[in-house]
Motif scaffolding. Structure first.
Motif, PDB file in Angstrom:
ATOM      1  N   VAL A 181     -14.693 -52.460   3.019  1.00  0.00           N
ATOM      2  CA  VAL A 181     -15.704 -52.407   1.951  1.00  0.00           C
ATOM      3  C   VAL A 181     -17.037 -52.958   2.466  1.00  0.00           C
ATOM      4  O   VAL A 181     -17.612 -53.888   1.903  1.00  0.00           O
ATOM      5  N   ILE A 182     -17.479 -52.405   3.581  1.00  0.00           N
ATOM      6  CA  ILE A 182     -18.763 -52.805   4.171  1.00  0.00           C
ATOM      7  C   ILE A 182     -19.863 -51.992   3.513  1.00  0.00           C
ATOM      8  O   ILE A 182     -19.836 -50.756   3.520  1.00  0.00           O
ATOM      9  N   ASP A 183     -20.808 -52.689   2.945  1.00  0.00           N
ATOM     10  CA  ASP A 183     -21.902 -52.032   2.231  1.00  0.00           C
ATOM     11  C   ASP A 183     -22.894 -51.450   3.234  1.00  0.00           C
ATOM     12  O   ASP A 183     -23.641 -52.175   3.887  1.00  0.00           O
ATOM     13  N   SER A 184     -22.876 -50.140   3.357  1.00  0.00           N
ATOM     14  CA  SER A 184     -23.775 -49.480   4.290  1.00  0.00           C
ATOM     15  C   SER A 184     -24.009 -48.052   3.827  1.00  0.00           C
ATOM     16  O   SER A 184     -23.053 -47.329   3.505  1.00  0.00           O
ATOM     17  N   TRP A 228     -28.259 -46.481  12.667  1.00  0.00           N
ATOM     18  CA  TRP A 228     -27.116 -46.662  11.762  1.00  0.00           C
ATOM     19  C   TRP A 228     -25.970 -47.381  12.484  1.00  0.00           C
ATOM     20  O   TRP A 228     -25.344 -48.288  11.928  1.00  0.00           O
ATOM     21  N   LEU A 229     -25.713 -46.988  13.729  1.00  0.00           N
ATOM     22  CA  LEU A 229     -24.673 -47.649  14.510  1.00  0.00           C
ATOM     23  C   LEU A 229     -25.005 -49.120  14.748  1.00  0.00           C
ATOM     24  O   LEU A 229     -24.131 -49.993  14.641  1.00  0.00           O
ATOM     25  N   ASP A 280     -22.917 -52.356  13.633  1.00  0.00           N
ATOM     26  CA  ASP A 280     -22.463 -53.351  14.612  1.00  0.00           C
ATOM     27  C   ASP A 280     -22.701 -54.773  14.118  1.00  0.00           C
ATOM     28  O   ASP A 280     -21.904 -55.683  14.376  1.00  0.00           O
ATOM     29  N   GLU A 281     -23.788 -54.980  13.418  1.00  0.00           N
ATOM     30  CA  GLU A 281     -24.102 -56.315  12.914  1.00  0.00           C
ATOM     31  C   GLU A 281     -23.189 -56.723  11.766  1.00  0.00           C
ATOM     32  O   GLU A 281     -22.993 -57.915  11.513  1.00  0.00           O
ATOM     33  N   LYS A 282     -22.641 -55.735  11.063  1.00  0.00           N
ATOM     34  CA  LYS A 282     -21.813 -56.035   9.896  1.00  0.00           C
ATOM     35  C   LYS A 282     -20.323 -56.114  10.226  1.00  0.00           C
ATOM     36  O   LYS A 282     -19.576 -56.807   9.543  1.00  0.00           O
ATOM     37  N   ILE A 283     -19.892 -55.415  11.261  1.00  0.00           N
ATOM     38  CA  ILE A 283     -18.475 -55.397  11.624  1.00  0.00           C
ATOM     39  C   ILE A 283     -18.159 -56.626  12.465  1.00  0.00           C
ATOM     40  O   ILE A 283     -18.808 -56.885  13.485  1.00  0.00           O
ATOM     41  N   GLN A 320     -12.166 -57.880  12.267  1.00  0.00           N
ATOM     42  CA  GLN A 320     -11.954 -56.610  11.563  1.00  0.00           C
ATOM     43  C   GLN A 320     -11.569 -55.513  12.551  1.00  0.00           C
ATOM     44  O   GLN A 320     -10.738 -54.645  12.235  1.00  0.00           O
ATOM     45  N   LEU A 321     -12.157 -55.542  13.736  1.00  0.00           N
ATOM     46  CA  LEU A 321     -11.759 -54.587  14.768  1.00  0.00           C
ATOM     47  C   LEU A 321     -10.293 -54.773  15.129  1.00  0.00           C
ATOM     48  O   LEU A 321      -9.549 -53.800  15.297  1.00  0.00           O
ATOM     49  N   ARG A 322      -9.864 -56.032  15.252  1.00  0.00           N
ATOM     50  CA  ARG A 322      -8.464 -56.310  15.585  1.00  0.00           C
ATOM     51  C   ARG A 322      -7.535 -55.742  14.528  1.00  0.00           C
ATOM     52  O   ARG A 322      -6.553 -55.064  14.831  1.00  0.00           O
ATOM     53  N   GLN A 323      -7.850 -56.059  13.273  1.00  0.00           N
ATOM     54  CA  GLN A 323      -6.989 -55.603  12.185  1.00  0.00           C
ATOM     55  C   GLN A 323      -6.998 -54.077  12.083  1.00  0.00           C
ATOM     56  O   GLN A 323      -5.961 -53.455  11.849  1.00  0.00           O
TER      57      GLN A 323
END
Length: 381
Positions: A45-48, A72-73, A77-80, A84-87
């Protein structure tokens, strides 16, 4: 400057190559990363706002479309976050080996490399090497040359001349191998040594040989981590079996965020499910502290049971010693001795019954636990 410290005077030519300026290559990479980032945004649920240029997926975009896609990428990157990448990696089929290579190279190409970028590069390289290495690979076989060969699709050919300051990673690995439990690994300062090495490396972390060395370090640390987790789980299961043999049905597991009278049968099911889960790759969502505290709870229950058994044995010994005295008293008292013997036997049986009851009071009278005295969890990155 001591030999164990990284030097910032290394030649810049040793650094990974900078970002490409080829619009076609940039657009191809952005299109490959777009579905991964879009799914990450949905899952967490990342607001983008959506990137219309990437969603239309034209083959030959204009320069403005490429710039908007790259922006956009960068915003994503700043929000992720790295956890979260691991999960995400556990549940998504999008991050195959090819996607991992593109994602790592995307972060390596950034001109500004923050701590978050470093941690993502570190995790993704370890993940890529873990996925591409055979499961039967022995720890001794994972030397720098082997890891460098495994990372060639990401880093290209790497010169295997490691600076002296990277020796600190081997010293940390040796300390980790000496740990006898997960608790000791998490709270014995070993993980801090690894984080300190990355922090002190600074920009030299991105030297190709350093990336290889840190990938090897992370891979071997992950293996040590899993071994200790499984050893702790087996210890817990063995402890639960021993408690069950003593007739114990519940134990106090408040320190592990369970109940004061947690059924052993439920704890056994939870541990079995953890055992399956821990066979997967490491993720920060694993209940590491809960596992450590559950082991401590089981150890405490076993300790209380041992004390109760010792007390019961002492009571039985006292009972056996009292029988000859009761018989002598009965012989000397004549007819009145029948009542005395009955009374003595009643008291003896009562003492034995009390001792037996105390053996199973683990749940009813739990050992007091002070949550404020417990240290905070220290999870691996």
């Amino acid at each position: 400057m001591t030999p164990s410290q990284p030097s910032s005077s290394q030649p810049s030519s040793a650094q990974p190559s900078g970002p490409t300026s080829d619009p076609a290559a940039l657009w191809s990479s952005a299109r490959r990363l777009h579905p991964i980032y879009a799914q990450l945004a949905r899952e967490f649920v990342i607001d983008s706002p959506a990137c219309v240029d990437l969603e239309t997926a034209v083959d030959t975009p204009g320069s403005e479309s490429v710039e908007r896609a790259l922006q956009w990428l960068n915003d994503m990157d700043e929000k992720i976050q790295v956890h979260q990448l691991r999960q995400f990696l556990q549940n998504s089929s999008l991050l195959d080996s090819e996607a991992l290579v593109i994602l790592v190279q995307h972060f390596l190409a950034k001109t500004t490399k923050t701590v978050s970028v470093r941690d993502k590069v570190d995790f993704l390289l370890v993940q890529y090497f873990s996925q591409s290495s055979p499961t039967e690979l022995d720890d001794s076989g994972a030397d720098l040359a082997y890891v460098a060969q495994g990372l060639e699709p990401v880093l290209g050919k790497v010169e295997l001349k490691a600076p002296l300051w990277l020796n600190a990673l081997d010293r940390t690995l040796d300390a980790a191998r000496r740990c006898r439990s997960l608790d000791e690994l998490l709270h014995g300062g070993v993980l801090d040594q690894g984080r300190k090495a990355k922090m002190q490396a600074g920009d030299l972390f991105y030297l190709p040989i350093a990336l290889v060395a840190f990938t090897r370090f992370g891979y071997l640390m992950r293996r040590i981590f899993f071994r200790l987790m499984l050893a702790d789980l087996n210890s817990i299961l063995d402890g639960l079996t021993e408690l069950e043999k003593e007739g114990v049905e519940t134990i106090d597991c408040r320190r592990a965020q369970f109940s004061e009278q947690e059924p052993i049968i439920r704890l056994r099911m939870i541990c079995q499910s953890w055992k399956v889960m821990f066979q997967a790759e490491y993720s920060s969502g694993q209940p590491l502290r809960m596992l450590v505290d559950l082991k401590a709870s089981v150890d405490a229950a076993l300790s209380l049971g041992s004390a109760a058994r010792a007390e019961k044995k002492a009571a039985r010994t006292a009972s056996q010693n009292a029988k000859p005295r009761a018989a002598a008293a009965a012989a000397g008292a004549g007819g009145a001795g029948g009542n005395a013997t009955s009374s003595e036997q009643s008291l003896t049986q009562s003492a034995a019954d009390d001792a037996e009851a105390r053996e199973f009071e683990i749940s009813a009278t739990p050992q007091e636990w002070n949550p404020d005295a417990d240290s905070q969890p220290d999870e691996e990155k």
